[in-house]
Every structure is written in structure tokens, then in C-alpha cells.
Design a protein around this motif. Structure first.
Motif, PDB file in Angstrom:
ATOM      1  N   GLY A 108       0.518  -1.238   0.005  1.00 22.73           N
ATOM      2  CA  GLY A 108      -0.107   0.007  -0.002  1.00 22.73           C
ATOM      3  C   GLY A 108       0.652   1.447  -0.032  1.00 22.73           C
ATOM      4  O   GLY A 108       0.489   2.095   0.277  1.00 22.73           O
ATOM      5  N   ARG A 109       2.057   1.096  -0.404  1.00 26.20           N
ATOM      6  CA  ARG A 109       2.923   2.485  -0.573  1.00 26.20           C
ATOM      7  C   ARG A 109       2.841   3.099  -1.807  1.00 26.20           C
ATOM      8  O   ARG A 109       2.762   2.259  -2.866  1.00 26.20           O
ATOM      9  N   ASP A 110       2.900   4.305  -2.058  1.00 33.14           N
ATOM     10  CA  ASP A 110       2.540   4.831  -3.497  1.00 33.14           C
ATOM     11  C   ASP A 110       3.769   4.801  -4.285  1.00 33.14           C
ATOM     12  O   ASP A 110       4.922   4.945  -3.840  1.00 33.14           O
ATOM     13  N   ILE A 111       3.482   4.107  -5.282  1.00 32.01           N
ATOM     14  CA  ILE A 111       4.496   3.824  -6.543  1.00 32.01           C
ATOM     15  C   ILE A 111       5.184   4.893  -6.922  1.00 32.01           C
ATOM     16  O   ILE A 111       6.416   5.102  -7.419  1.00 32.01           O
ATOM     17  N   PHE A 112       4.120   6.155  -7.070  1.00 27.07           N
ATOM     18  CA  PHE A 112       4.618   7.241  -7.727  1.00 27.07           C
ATOM     19  C   PHE A 112       5.806   8.021  -6.905  1.00 27.07           C
ATOM     20  O   PHE A 112       7.189   8.218  -7.525  1.00 27.07           O
ATOM     21  N   VAL A 113       5.599   8.012  -5.631  1.00 24.38           N
ATOM     22  CA  VAL A 113       6.374   8.628  -4.881  1.00 24.38           C
ATOM     23  C   VAL A 113       7.969   7.709  -4.809  1.00 24.38           C
ATOM     24  O   VAL A 113       9.114   8.467  -4.749  1.00 24.38           O
ATOM     25  N   ARG A 114       7.385   6.407  -4.869  1.00 21.17           N
ATOM     26  CA  ARG A 114       8.855   5.644  -4.734  1.00 21.17           C
ATOM     27  C   ARG A 114       9.633   5.441  -5.809  1.00 21.17           C
ATOM     28  O   ARG A 114      10.799   5.584  -5.950  1.00 21.17           O
ATOM     29  N   THR A 115       8.755   5.776  -7.028  1.00 17.94           N
ATOM     30  CA  THR A 115       9.782   5.540  -8.274  1.00 17.94           C
ATOM     31  C   THR A 115      10.472   6.959  -8.460  1.00 17.94           C
ATOM     32  O   THR A 115      11.779   6.777  -8.752  1.00 17.94           O
ATOM     33  N   MET A 116       9.849   8.161  -7.955  1.00 17.57           N
ATOM     34  CA  MET A 116      10.887   9.494  -7.987  1.00 17.57           C
ATOM     35  C   MET A 116      11.801   9.205  -6.910  1.00 17.57           C
ATOM     36  O   MET A 116      13.128   9.421  -7.261  1.00 17.57           O
ATOM     37  N   GLN A 117      11.591   8.752  -5.804  1.00 15.29           N
ATOM     38  CA  GLN A 117      12.666   8.447  -4.883  1.00 15.29           C
ATOM     39  C   GLN A 117      13.786   7.509  -5.387  1.00 15.29           C
ATOM     40  O   GLN A 117      14.976   7.810  -5.163  1.00 15.29           O
ATOM     41  N   GLY A 118      13.230   6.416  -5.819  1.00 11.05           N
ATOM     42  CA  GLY A 118      14.164   5.410  -6.405  1.00 11.05           C
ATOM     43  C   GLY A 118      15.025   5.916  -7.499  1.00 11.05           C
ATOM     44  O   GLY A 118      16.054   5.552  -7.650  1.00 11.05           O
ATOM     45  N   GLY A 119      14.398   6.818  -8.233  1.00 11.64           N
ATOM     46  CA  GLY A 119      14.920   7.520  -9.294  1.00 11.64           C
ATOM     47  C   GLY A 119      16.289   8.235  -8.856  1.00 11.64           C
ATOM     48  O   GLY A 119      17.379   8.063  -9.698  1.00 11.64           O
ATOM     49  N   GLN A 120      16.213   8.844  -7.666  1.00 10.90           N
ATOM     50  CA  GLN A 120      17.390   9.616  -7.158  1.00 10.90           C
ATOM     51  C   GLN A 120      18.511   8.511  -7.176  1.00 10.90           C
ATOM     52  O   GLN A 120      19.699   8.971  -7.345  1.00 10.90           O
ATOM     53  N   ILE A 121      18.250   7.408  -6.438  1.00 11.45           N
ATOM     54  CA  ILE A 121      19.571   6.378  -6.097  1.00 11.45           C
ATOM     55  C   ILE A 121      20.000   5.792  -7.842  1.00 11.45           C
ATOM     56  O   ILE A 121      20.981   5.712  -7.752  1.00 11.45           O
TER      57      ILE A 121
ATOM     58  N   SER B  25      14.826   2.004  -4.771  1.00  6.62           N
ATOM     59  CA  SER B  25      15.432   2.200  -6.290  1.00  6.62           C
ATOM     60  C   SER B  25      14.840   1.386  -7.191  1.00  6.62           C
ATOM     61  O   SER B  25      13.779   0.717  -7.012  1.00  6.62           O
ATOM     62  N   TRP B  26      14.955   1.840  -8.462  1.00  5.94           N
ATOM     63  CA  TRP B  26      14.406   1.188  -9.529  1.00  5.94           C
ATOM     64  C   TRP B  26      14.612  -0.233  -9.787  1.00  5.94           C
ATOM     65  O   TRP B  26      13.619  -0.906  -9.903  1.00  5.94           O
ATOM     66  N   GLY B  27      15.863  -0.562  -9.403  1.00  2.00           N
ATOM     67  CA  GLY B  27      16.189  -1.991  -9.496  1.00  2.00           C
ATOM     68  C   GLY B  27      15.414  -2.553  -8.450  1.00  2.00           C
ATOM     69  O   GLY B  27      14.817  -3.676  -8.903  1.00  2.00           O
ATOM     70  N   ALA B  28      15.138  -2.108  -7.386  1.00  2.00           N
ATOM     71  CA  ALA B  28      14.530  -2.863  -6.238  1.00  2.00           C
ATOM     72  C   ALA B  28      12.956  -2.977  -6.587  1.00  2.00           C
ATOM     73  O   ALA B  28      12.377  -3.794  -6.449  1.00  2.00           O
ATOM     74  N   LEU B  29      12.403  -1.619  -7.452  1.00  4.41           N
ATOM     75  CA  LEU B  29      11.158  -1.688  -7.707  1.00  4.41           C
ATOM     76  C   LEU B  29      10.719  -2.738  -8.692  1.00  4.41           C
ATOM     77  O   LEU B  29       9.671  -3.329  -8.593  1.00  4.41           O
ATOM     78  N   ILE B  30      11.577  -2.817  -9.664  1.00  4.47           N
ATOM     79  CA  ILE B  30      11.331  -3.767 -10.696  1.00  4.47           C
ATOM     80  C   ILE B  30      11.460  -5.445 -10.209  1.00  4.47           C
ATOM     81  O   ILE B  30      10.318  -6.094 -10.332  1.00  4.47           O
TER      82      ILE B  30
ATOM     83  N   ILE C 217      22.494  -0.293 -12.765  1.00  4.02           N
ATOM     84  CA  ILE C 217      21.174   0.142 -12.104  1.00  4.02           C
ATOM     85  C   ILE C 217      20.542  -1.030 -11.463  1.00  4.02           C
ATOM     86  O   ILE C 217      20.056  -1.334 -10.321  1.00  4.02           O
ATOM     87  N   LEU C 218      20.752  -2.138 -12.321  1.00  2.00           N
ATOM     88  CA  LEU C 218      20.200  -3.756 -11.672  1.00  2.00           C
ATOM     89  C   LEU C 218      21.004  -4.154 -10.606  1.00  2.00           C
ATOM     90  O   LEU C 218      20.944  -4.912  -9.900  1.00  2.00           O
ATOM     91  N   LEU C 219      22.317  -3.825 -11.126  1.00  7.01           N
ATOM     92  CA  LEU C 219      23.181  -4.468  -9.911  1.00  7.01           C
ATOM     93  C   LEU C 219      23.233  -4.198  -8.656  1.00  7.01           C
ATOM     94  O   LEU C 219      23.253  -4.704  -7.553  1.00  7.01           O
ATOM     95  N   GLU C 220      22.786  -2.847  -8.622  1.00  5.32           N
ATOM     96  CA  GLU C 220      22.441  -2.102  -7.242  1.00  5.32           C
ATOM     97  C   GLU C 220      21.269  -2.893  -6.390  1.00  5.32           C
ATOM     98  O   GLU C 220      21.567  -3.195  -5.283  1.00  5.32           O
ATOM     99  N   SER C 221      20.286  -3.295  -7.049  1.00  7.49           N
ATOM    100  CA  SER C 221      19.286  -3.929  -6.391  1.00  7.49           C
ATOM    101  C   SER C 221      19.782  -5.183  -5.961  1.00  7.49           C
ATOM    102  O   SER C 221      19.474  -5.848  -4.708  1.00  7.49           O
ATOM    103  N   PHE C 222      20.905  -6.082  -6.480  1.00  6.37           N
ATOM    104  CA  PHE C 222      21.395  -7.269  -6.126  1.00  6.37           C
ATOM    105  C   PHE C 222      22.217  -6.917  -4.784  1.00  6.37           C
ATOM    106  O   PHE C 222      22.382  -7.773  -3.918  1.00  6.37           O
ATOM    107  N   ILE C 223      23.109  -5.884  -4.836  1.00  7.63           N
ATOM    108  CA  ILE C 223      23.835  -5.491  -3.825  1.00  7.63           C
ATOM    109  C   ILE C 223      22.890  -5.331  -2.365  1.00  7.63           C
ATOM    110  O   ILE C 223      23.295  -5.714  -1.380  1.00  7.63           O
ATOM    111  N   SER C 224      21.883  -4.363  -2.667  1.00 10.02           N
ATOM    112  CA  SER C 224      20.995  -4.282  -1.677  1.00 10.02           C
ATOM    113  C   SER C 224      20.532  -5.548  -1.017  1.00 10.02           C
ATOM    114  O   SER C 224      20.292  -5.520   0.335  1.00 10.02           O
ATOM    115  N   PHE C 225      20.255  -6.434  -1.822  1.00 10.11           N
ATOM    116  CA  PHE C 225      19.655  -7.727  -1.410  1.00 10.11           C
ATOM    117  C   PHE C 225      20.566  -8.527  -0.431  1.00 10.11           C
ATOM    118  O   PHE C 225      20.385  -9.000   0.361  1.00 10.11           O
TER     119      PHE C 225
END
Lengths: 308, 306, 540
Positions: A96-109, A259-264, A240-248
Motif C-alpha cells: 500500500g505504498r505509493d508507487i509514484f513517490v517511490r519511483t521518484m525516490q528510487g530514481g534519485q538512487i 531504487s528502480w532496480g528494487a522496484l522492478i 542500476i540492476l546490479l544495485e538491487s542485487f547489492i541491496s539484497f
């Protein structure tokens, strides 16, 4: 927060580097040529808009990137779908968290990671590869074997150890990404250099007694830039995709930041029921990549010494 | 040429040794051990477990033990799959990944190069934009999105292909892993080929060839293609190693039992012998394919000397 | 044709055996069986080993249940069903158990299963040479000298197990364990084929080498792809076994497993086979395939009881009260999990923990109380409580952590920073006590309350909350000796949760499995002891 600036500084710094050696007239020339390339200019504008949105977009929404919409949580597939009325322009994620805001925030990273990764790759990779290829012989052997070691090294342990030694810090993610991004670039540049160094103008420069660093910076680097820029634009999505793996693995971006990678990767399992969770961040990534490609082509054309 | 090959073979030994040493010691710095589990292991049992893997000895002595075993081609017992040795596991999983990888490579190179060349020849045409748009999307779609999409489409909706499994590599089981594996490589190869081809077509010797009035197809095939392939070949060396050593995503989504997930899971489980085994495999392949790339360079540009 | 004949025969025998409560596929009259009796099921990932004494975790044990058979098995609802044992006698103080073994039980190489195979298996479990990470199980059961042997202080031969004759097996315990027979269901207490183990050493579990005494024998084992079992015709109850071939797919990810199930690759998923986001839709489209039952397992958050501010019971209570368990189980996990207010799951056999006071309040009341307590403890808006919530990388744990942190923030103004770590780092951090609040879970080893309540004994190595209360240890010691331990369990439960809130219980896990409608004989139970030999494929 500095994505946009960084973006431009990356480009200018990079351009300046080249320019300092090549002289003022070429810089102006390149700039003129770059700005006459419509696709590149439009891409630059769109990228600036995306970067701007990433920074200021969250203001446009009533939601915060960490807020859970408890009401939407009860039925994500209907209440969580994109709607203007609920204020979830892009819908919500499974919590239930807002994707718009999260996409924007993820974009920064993600933009930071993408730009920085490519920047490191361009600077270190190009210089390393050009040096190795131009010097040849034993230096080349040692430098390339070193690259092979790094390339086969179990990267995950590097990340896990970094996390336990330094704790988690957003900057470490750049170190981790920087550590791997330049390896392939170096090899590609070296390949080009091997071929270039037999060209007449390099031999002429050598015969005139131009110093090695100067030959590399002045003659090799500008001539491999075309390939370098194209490969750098390829690196952006990988980073960008590598980042989500590192966060994992626990290093880098931690919830509720994203981040976008995490969102995807979060959206992928839900694509049948809540396609917006995947579609929006993916769309932003695709558009960004398109822009980087056109920008890359534009820069390549503008800086090509052959097209003078 | 023979001297070159011998030289590279000799260089490979210290390179591998450095890789093994670095990985071996670094790996042990990671928190947790293979025996870390939610429930503590009784000390006497732990001692026996450690003895089985020589972990009761000092790190230095473990290292020499490992090197000694390695010299005999023995990669040790897996810490995670305790009934198997690494040799057995690699022998079981590497052929799977190699087969998927081989076909992915063939598909990626043939489609990628073809797309790249045509896009470059029709620079800024509709064809160019179409191909590049496809390439960009292929590059951005991660394989963890492509894999479930394939399953959804080919297996669940149409029942054309099995959703997973390997069955000794029967071709219906091969198709989706190859798609998931090759898509991003197709995209990247197409992009590099296009860029390099455009650059080559602008170079002086092609202009000269054109001025001489040679037919276009002749110029492209005889003169442009070869130098344009140089960066593609540079890219393919390491990429090939990546392709044939598999991908954790492909292995997980399609249940193929390839070697890709062993590497990632090995690190997560602190399966030291597994990680070392695969590191050595990747290292050897990397050295081998870089040497091959260096040889191919000479065919592309005979002036290249090392 | 021959097929139907044997099936008919087996159906008749099945009917006659059911009266005697013997385990086997029990096909109701009128059900037409399919010609092809092959089952493909989900396997929860790849097991570390197939060696029964070394198995830990569900991937191994679910496979071992098809390959091997212990003294007793479990049937529907968790009731005990004779396996190799036909019955047992026990002395008055529950310390000496004597099992009578059936004479027709055989290994897959044709040799009989005898009491000596059990003696060998039990001794092997505790022998440090075996280096079994599950050896503590024998000590937990209280078998004489088990702990000493594990610690290297006694020889395996000194263990309290012996073969009175070829078909009589006796176990002697050092303290009364009324639930000992229930513990024999676990794979650690299966018999072991001495000949094969001594012949092949570490390789004995490979296809071709593995000798088993269950309904199936190992045919193929390809790591990370599949494991195939075929009928063991030497199995004593082979005549009544219906399914001929079992394929186990080691899929770990529930989304992947679900898509394979949708594509028709799987007939039965693993126990976590229903992804949260699909549950509602499945209930509408294929309700007959959805099997959701409670599991003997608890999900909870550890407070670090020794470290400020969590050494203050008010802080622990405030945080626990402010978790809206209904929202978590209904919307975040959302597949039949049961909100938990006690530590011992209410469905455990022989002890139904009384619901504590706070369980009866509304969430609003709990929140009000939580605010009050936290204020008393000295934390408010101006001096907010700050700490780290640690969890291991996993999508489910992540969602729960986000939701809980968000609840704490909303009701209490508490700032819980989320920190995920990959598994081994997480375990290491938690063991070292470097956390404020950490995610935890416990799956019962046997169906009795002590498997849960023992956790909070100050000496328990899995007491991750570092709860230390002599009064509690006293209750548990009394419970171990008592004929009826339930009152002591209640006292312990009241103390650790209602009074001290050493951990915050969140929910009881559920077994969420998809079973195709043509698969018959699925008998869910709390510990998920499922045997393929009970199942059959209906013509479809």
C-alpha cells in the motif's frame, strides 16, 4: 539530490578532460555540433526532467515514500491500482505504498548509481585499457592478468565483507559498483588501442618524441571515445540492476528507501495481478536508457576527431 | 603464434594462483561459517565436522591443504550439499549451463551482429530506430522479468513449452532458458556493433574504397566488417564466460540445475569449497577466452603485435 | 488390465487395514484410479543430505518420509500411526519404552529391518564421528547418555538403546518423557542400513547405493533439478501403496513454484506453495485445490532483553501491544496465518495456552496502553525511541518489518530503522546479540509444548532474546518431571509473554499448499508429515 547536477557535471568534466588537451576551438566546435543534434538535445532535456522529477516529484503527491496506505492494503489489486482520486497516480506496491513517490525516490538512487558507475568505468577503464594496450609487452601482460583476477573474483564476498567491516552506508554501494564497472571497459579499450597504436599518426607522434602519457591522452583516448561512450551507455542499466542485487545482500539501499532496480524486482512477481508495480519503474528505466543512448550518440558524433 | 600460446599458458599459472589465494583468504573474512545455523551445533559434533573439512587447522594450513588437493584435481566436499563433492556437482551442473550458454551465444551473436550492422548501414532510418528500440528494451528488461513472462506466455497460456526442468537437455526445455539468457546479450552486441560499424564506415580507408567506386556490399563485407568487429570481440571474451557459466535467475526460474545458482548460493551458504571451485572454473575460462580474443585480434587486424 | 486388478486387490486390503489404523493409501469406494500413478511434488529447495541421521530442515525430511520409515508415522490431524513398530509398552514413569517391530519390514535390498538397525541408527545419530548437526535431538528426547556421547564423554555403545531380540527395540531415558513416541516420527530416529553405509561411506546416499526401508527407493538425484523415487517392492506394505513414481522438484521460490504448478508441472506444491498475492484469486477460481491448515510454528520478534532500552519490560510491552496482528495476518502475510498472542501455538497437542489479557483488548485499547507504557518508560515525541529492526533478506520478512515499523511509527512515534542482512551475516549478528529487535521463527520439533517453551530457558542456545529468569527455568524443570505438565506450561507461558513480554509473538504459521483435485489422500497435519504412500491419483 545531486543527480541532475551530477549528470551534467559528469558530461562536462568528461568533455573538459578531452578539451584541455585538444584546445579551445575543438570544445566550441564539439558543443556546436552537439547542440545541433536534435535527438541528443531532446534526450538531455528529458533526462533533466526525469532527474528533476526524482528530486521534486515527491512534493506533487500527498504520500510519502515510506507511508503505508492502510486502506489500500486491504485490497491491493483494486484499491491499489493507479487512480487520480486516491492520490496514487501510479498505484501502490503490495504494502500500500505509493508507487509514484517511490519511483521518484528510487530514481534519485538509480540515476546516481547509473551515472557514477559509468563515470568510473569511463575514467578508470579508459585510462587503464589505453595504458595497457599502448605500453604492450610485459606491462600489458601484468595489467591484463590483474584484470582477469578481478573479473573472476567472487564479488559477493567482497560486498558481504565490505558490509560487515564498514557497516551499511549509501556511499559504499558506489564503491562496490565502481569496483566492477570498469573491468570490461578496460578490456574493450585495450583491444581498440592495440589496433590504434600501429596507425601512422601515433607512430609519427612517437617519432617526434611525444611523451607516453601525452600520446595516450591526446591521441589514443580521443580515438577510442566512440566505443567508450557506446559501452558506457550499455553499462547504465547494468549498474542500476546490479544495485538491487547489492541491496539484497544487505549493503546499500535499505527499506523503506528504494531504487528502480528494487522496484522492478519487487514488481516482477506481481505482473499478472498488479502490472503497474512493474510497469512504472520499468518505463522510467527504459526512457532513461533511451535518452542515455541518444545522448551517447550525440556526444560521440560531437567529439569524433575524424569528423573535424 | 605457438610462442604466444606457450607464454599465455605459463602466465596462467601465477594468475590462477593469485586468484585462488586472494579468494581463499578473503572468503574466510566474511561473517558466519558454513556451520552457522539457527540452532547451535554441539562442540564435539562441530569439531568433527570441521575436521572433515580440515577447518580445525590454521587458515594457512587449510590453504596449503587446499592447494595440495587442487593439484590433484580434488575440489573437496561441498559444505552445503554434504553428500557430494564439488567435482561431482560441477560435473553435473556445468554441462547444463554450458549447453544453454552455447546456444545463447550462437543466438546472441548472430542476431546481435546482424541487427547492429543493418542498423548502422541505415543510420537514423526507421529500421535503425526500430532495431535500437528493441535493443534498448532488451537491455533494460532484466532476465527475472523475461523468464516469468516467457513461462506465462509459452507454458501457462499456450502450453507450447514445458515451464521448467532440464530432462537431459531435450530441446523444448532449452528454448526458454536460451531466450532469457540471450536477450540482453543480443541487445548489447547489436548496440556495440552498430556504434563500431558507423565509426568504421566514417573512416578514411572506407571513404577511399568508396571513392574507388567499389560496390557497397563488397566494401561492407571485405573492408568494413572486420575492423568493426574489434570491440565486439573484446566484449565477447568476458561475455562468453558469463554466458556459459550460467545465470542464477535462469537456473531458479526454469529449474535447470545449472551452475549459475551454485555460485550465488555458495556465497550465501558460505560453501567455501563450492565458491572456490567455481571461482577457479571462471578464472580458467576467463584466462582461456581472453587468450582466444587476443588471437582473434590478430586475424582482425594483422598489424597487431603483442 | 493387470494394473486394475492389483489396484482392486489393494483397495480391498486397504479397507481391512484401516480398521486397524495402519497407514496406507485409503481409496474411498467409487473412486476410479488413474492408469498412470505418478506424482510430482514441490520439495522446498534442495536438501543438504538424504542421510536420515544428518537431515535438518524440511527439504531433507520431506524426502526421507518417502524413502524411509521409522517406528511411528503420523496421519491425519497428527495422530500416531504404526510404522516399523506395531506397538509399544512403557514403564510407569515414562522412562523405558519397548517397541515391537513388525516381522515383515524389509530394506530395499531384501534384508529384514531389525531392532539392530534402530540401535545402529540411534547410536549413529549421537556418534560424534557421524558429525550430525541434528544429534541434539536424541539428547532432547532424554535418551540415556545421548548428551555425553555427543560431548565425547561416553561411547556410542553406552547409549540407552538396545535390541532385546531381533524384533524388540528398547529405549531407556534419563528422565520421564511422556511424548517420546511422538518424537520417533522425526527422520533423525529412523533406522539406518549399516551394510550400505559401511560399504559406500559418504557416497551411500547416491542413487544405486542408497538402501531404504520406506515405500520408495531413490532412482535419480540431479541437484537443483529433480529427485525421482520409484516403488520399493520390498516395502512391507507395498501392496497397498498406489503411486508408482514420485518426482520431487527442489523449487525454493514460491512464485516460481506457483507458475510451474499453473503450467501443470506439479501436482502438489510445497507447504509454502501459495503466494500471498494469489490467495484471494485462487479461492475464487480453484477453491478445491487450496489447502490451508495451521502449522506447528511461531513467527515472532526477539527483543534483546539484556540491552537497554529493551531491558525495560514497559518498552517491550509497548512495542508488542502496538503491533496490529490482525492487519499483519490478514493483509501482509494473508494466507491463513493465525494472529498469536501467546508463544505456544494454541493448536499444539496437550496444552492449550490461555489467551492473555491483552489478547482480549481491541487494537485501540492496546495502542492506548502501549502509549501509556512507553511514556512511563520515558519516551515521547520529544525523546523518541530509536532502534534498529534486524531481519534476514526475504520478501516476506521485509514486508512484515515494514508494516510493523510503520505501526510503531504511527502509534508510538518510534523510529525503527530497518536493516536486512543476508542469512549467515544475520545469524551471526543475532547470535552475538548486536541488535535491538530481530526477526525470529521457530518450528516445533515434535507436537508438544516443550519444544516451544524450552526456548526461553536461560541455558538454551536458541534463546535469541537472551531472556534469563530463574523462576521460568524452575517451571520448566518441574514440567519435565510432572505427569501432567500443562499447569507448569501455563505458568511459564504467563511469565514469559503476559508478564515479561520477552518476545513479541506475531503469528502462527500456516501450511498453504495447492493440491490438484485429482490427487487423493492428502492428509494435512500440524507438522506437515505427509507421506506419498498415503496418496493416489484419481482418473482425470
Amino acid at each position: 539530490m545531486i543527480t541532475n547536477k551530477e549528470n551534467i557535471t559528469a558530461v562536462t568534466q568528461f568533455a573538459e578532460q578531452v578539451v584541455e588537451v585538444e584546445g579551445r576551438s575543438l570544445w566550441q566546435d564539439a558543443r556546436r555540433r552537439f547542440f545541433s543534434n536534435k535527438a541528443a538535445v531532446i534526450s538531455l532535456i528529458i533526462l533533466s526532467i526525469i532527474a528533476g522529477l526524482s528530486i521534486f516529484g515527491p512534493i506533487l503527491s500527498q504520500w510519502n515514500y515510506a507511508d503505508i496506505d492502510w486502506e489500500a492494503l486491504s485490497d491491493i489489486s483494486t484499491l491499489g491500482s493507479p487512480s487520480i482520486a486516491s492520490g496514487h497516480y501510479f498505484g501502490t506496491d503490495p504494502l500500500g505504498r505509493d508507487i509514484f513517490v517511490r519511483t521518484m525516490q528510487g530514481g534519485q538512487i538509480s540515476l546516481m548509481v547509473g551515472v557514477l558507475g559509468s563515470f568510473v568505468a569511463i575514467v578508470i577503464g579508459t585510462l587503464y585499457g589505453a595504458t595497457s594496450g599502448y605500453m604492450g609487452g610485459r606491462v600489458d601482460s601484468v595489467m591484463m592478468r590483474f584484470l582477469e583476477i578481478l573479473n573472476s573474483f567472487p564479488f559477493m564476498f567482497f560486498v558481504i565483507i565490505m558490509m560487515t567491516v564498514f557497516g551499511r552506508h549509501i556511499l559504499l554501494i558506489f564503491v562496490a559498483i565502481g569496483a566492477v564497472s570498469w573491468l570490461d571497459m578496460a578490456r574493450i579499450v585495450r583491444g581498440q588501442t592495440l589496433s590504434l597504436k600501429n596507425k601512422e599518426y601515433i607512430e609519427a607522434a612517437y617519432a617526434c618524441g611525444v611523451s607516453t602519457p601525452k600520446i595516450i591522452l591526446r591521441h589514443i583516448v580521443p580515438n577510442v571515445l566512440g566505443v567508450v561512450i557506446i559501452y558506457a551507455t550499455l553499462l547504465v542499466p547494468n549498474m542500476i540492476l546490479l544495485e538491487s542485487f547489492i541491496s539484497f545482500l544487505g549493503l546499500g539501499v535499505q527499506e523503506p528507501m528504494t531504487s528502480w532496480g528494487a522496484l522492478i524486482s519487487e514488481g516482477a512477481p506481481n505482473m499478472e495481478i498488479a502490472v503497474w508495480q512493474l510497469a512504472w519503474p520499468l518505463a522510467f528505466l527504459v526512457v532513461t536508457l533511451f535518452c542515455f543512448n541518444f545522448l551517447g550518440d550525440g556526444l560521440r558524433d560531437a567529439l569524433d576527431p575524424k569528423d573535424r | 603464434m605457438l610462442r604466444f600460446i606457450i607464454k599465455r599458458l605459463l602466465e596462467a599459472i601465477p594468475t590462477l594462483l593469485a586468484l585462488v589465494t586472494l579468494s581463499f583468504f578473503l572468503m574466510h573474512f566474511a561473517p558466519g561459517s558454513p556451520f552457522t545455523s539457527e540452532r547451535g551445533v554441539p562442540p564435539a559434533v562441530l569439531a568433527n565436522l570441521q575436521a572433515k573439512y580440515h577447518m580445525n587447522e590454521s587458515l594457512m594450513s587449510q590453504y596449503f591443504h587446499y592447494l595440495w588437493d587442487l593439484l590433484h584435481g580434488n575440489l573437496g566436499y561441498s559444505f552445503r550439499f554434504t553428500d557430494f563433492t564439488i567435482n561431482q556437482l560441477v560435473a553435473q551442473s556445468f554441462p547444463v549451463s554450458a549447453e544453454i550458454g552455447f546456444w545463447s551465444f550462437v543466438v546472441a551473436v548472430s542476431i546481435g551482429v546482424l541487427c547492429g550492422v543493418f542498423a548502422a548501414l541505415r543510420q537514423n532510418s526507421l529500421l535503425d530506430y526500430g532495431v535500437m528500440a528493441f535493443a534498448n528494451i532488451g537491455m533494460v528488461l532484466p532476465n527475472f522479468v523475461i523468464a516469468p513472462l516467457c513461462i506465462l506466455f509459452f507454458s501457462i497460456h499456450y502450453h507450447w513449452l514445458p515451464a521448467g526442468g532440464w530432462n537431459g537437455g531435450a530441446w523444448p526445455y532449452l528454448i526458454m532458458p536460451v531466450i532469457a539468457m540471450s536477450t540482453s546479450y543480443i541487445a548489447q552486441i547489436a548496440r556495440i556493433t552498430r556504434g563500431s560499424m558507423i565509426e568504421t564506415m566514417h573512416s578514411n580507408f572506407i571513404r577511399t574504397a568508396r571513392a574507388k567506386g567499389l560496390p557497397k556490399s563488397h566494401i561492407i563485407i571485405r573492408h568494413a566488417l572486420r575492423p568493426a568487429m574489434l570491440p565486439v570481440v573484446s566484449y565477447l571474451g568476458p561475455a562468453f564466460v558469463g554466458i556459459i557459466t550460467g545465470s542464477v535467475v535462469v537456473d531458479q526460474f526454469f529449474g535447470t540445475g545449472g551452475i549459475g545458482q551454485h555460485f550465488v548460493n555458495g556465497a550465501i551458504n558460505r560453501d567455501y569449497s563450492m565458491v572456490m571451485g567455481i571461482t577457479i572454473l571462471i578464472g580458467t575460462l576467463t584466462i582461456l577466452f581472453n587468450a582466444i580474443v587476443d588471437i582473434v585480434y590478430v586475424f582482425i587486424d594483422p598489424k597487431i603485435r603483442y | 488390465m493387470k494394473m486394475t486388478k492389483t489396484l482392486l486387490a489393494s483397495a480391498v486390503i486397504a479397507a481391512s487395514f484401516t480398521a486397524m489404523q495402519v497407514h496406507a493409501a485409503d481409496v474411498p469406494a467409487g473412486v476410479k484410479l488413474a492408469d498412470k500413478q505418478e506424482l510430482v511434488k514441490g520439495g522446498e529447495g534442495e536438501p543438504a543430505t538424504l542421510d536420515p541421521q544428518k537431515i535438518q530442515g524440511t527439504p531433507g525430511s520431506l524426502r526421507a518420509k518417502d524413502l524411509f520409515e521409522g517406528l511411528y508415522s503420523e496421519g491425519e490431524g497428527g495422530k500416531l500411526v504404526p510404522g516399523v513398530a506395531t506397538g509399544y509398552t512403557v514403564n510407569d514413569d515414562n522412562t523405558v519404552y519397548t517397541f515391537n517391530l513388525r516381522h515383515d519390514a524389509k530394506w530395499s535390498d531384501g534384508t529384514p529391518v531389525t531392532a539392530n538397525d534402530f540401535v545402529y541408527g540411534f547410536q549413529r545419530l549421537v556418534d560424534p564421528k557421524t558429525a550430525s548437526v541434528y544429534s541434539w535431538y536424541a539428547a532432547l528426547a532424554g535418551i540415556i547418555n545421548a548428551q555425553n556421547i555427543i560431548d565425547g564423554k561416553a561411547k556410542p555403545a553406552d547409549m540407552g538403546v538396545k535390541a532385546l531380540d531381533k524384533y524388540t527395540f528398547q529405549v531407556t531415558l534419563d528422565h520421564p518423557v511422556p511424548y517420546f513416541v511422538k518424537m520417533t516420527v522425526n527422520s533423525a530416529m529412523y533406522p539406518a542400513p549399516k551394510k550400505a553405509i559401511e560399504k559406500f561411506g559418504d557416497n551411500w546416499t547416491k542413487p544405486g547405493n542408497l538402501v531404504s526401508n520406506g515405500a520408495y527407493k531413490l532412482d535419480t538425484w540431479i541437484v537443483n533439478e529433480k529427485m525421482v523415487f520409484v516403488r520399493n517392492h520390498d516395502y512391507w506394505n507395498d501392496k497397498k501403496t498406489i503411486i508408482n513414481k514420485v518426482t520431487v522438484l527442489p523449487i525454493k521460490d514460491s512464485t516460481v513454484e506457483f507458475s510451474r504448478y499453473q503450467a501443470g508441472d506439479l501436482d502438489v506444491t510445497s507447504f509454502s506453495g501459495i503466494p500471498t498475492n494469489r490467495y484471494k484469486e485462487l479461492l475464487k477460481t480453484t477453491p478445491d485445490e487450496v489447502k490451508v491448515t495451521p502449522q506447528l510454528a511461531a513467527y515472532y520478534y526477539d527483543f534483546n532483553n539484556q540491552k537497554p532500552p529493551f531491558d525495560d519490560v514497559r518498552v517491550r510491552k509497548a512495542l508488542s501491544y502496538a503491533i496490529d496482528r490482525t492487519i499483519i495476518t490478514k493483509y501482509v502475510t494473508g494466507v491463513g496465518e493465525i494472529p498469536a498472542y501467546t508463544f505456544t501455538p494454541p493448536s499444539v497437542d496437550g496444552f492449550k495456552a490461555k489467551q492473555p489479557e491483552y489478547a482480549k483488548w481491541t487494537q485501540a485499547e492496546r495502542n492506548a496502553k502501549a502509549k501509556e507504557l512507553l511514556k512511563e518508560a520515558g519516551y515521547d515525541k520529544n525523546n523518541p525511541l530509536d532502534f534498529t529492526l534486524l531481519y534476514n533478506t526475504n520478501d516476506g520478512h521485509k514486508k512484515i518489518a515494514i508494516a510493523v515499523a510503520s505501526m510503531w511509527k504511527k502509534t508510538l512515534g518510534v523510529n525503527a530503522t530497518l536493516e536486512n542482512q543476508e542469512w549467515k551475516t544475520f545469524i551471526d549478528t543475532r547470535n552475538l546479540g548486536n541488535f535491538g529487535v530481530a526477526r525470529d521463527g521457530w518450528v516445533g520439533d515434535y507436537n508438544e509444548a516443550s519444544t516451544f517453551l524450552d526456548l526461553f530457558k536461560s541455558t538454551n542456545t536458541s534463546n535469541n532474546a537472551h531472556y534469563n529468569n530463574p523462576e521460568y527455568d524452575g517451571y520448566m524443570a518441574q514440567a519435565a518431571k510432572a505427569k501432567d505438565p500443562a499447569p507448569f506450561y501455563q505458568k511459564a507461558e504467563d511469565l514469559v509473554i503476559d508478564k515479561d513480554m520477552a518476545v513479541a509473538p506475531i503469528y502462527q504459521y500456516s501450511i498453504k499448499r495447492l493440491v490438484k483435485t485429482y490427487v487423493g489422500g492428502y492428509q494435512p497435519n500440524l507438522e506437515d508429515n505427509i507421506y506419498t504412500r498415503d496418496m493416489y491419483i484419481i482418473a482425470h
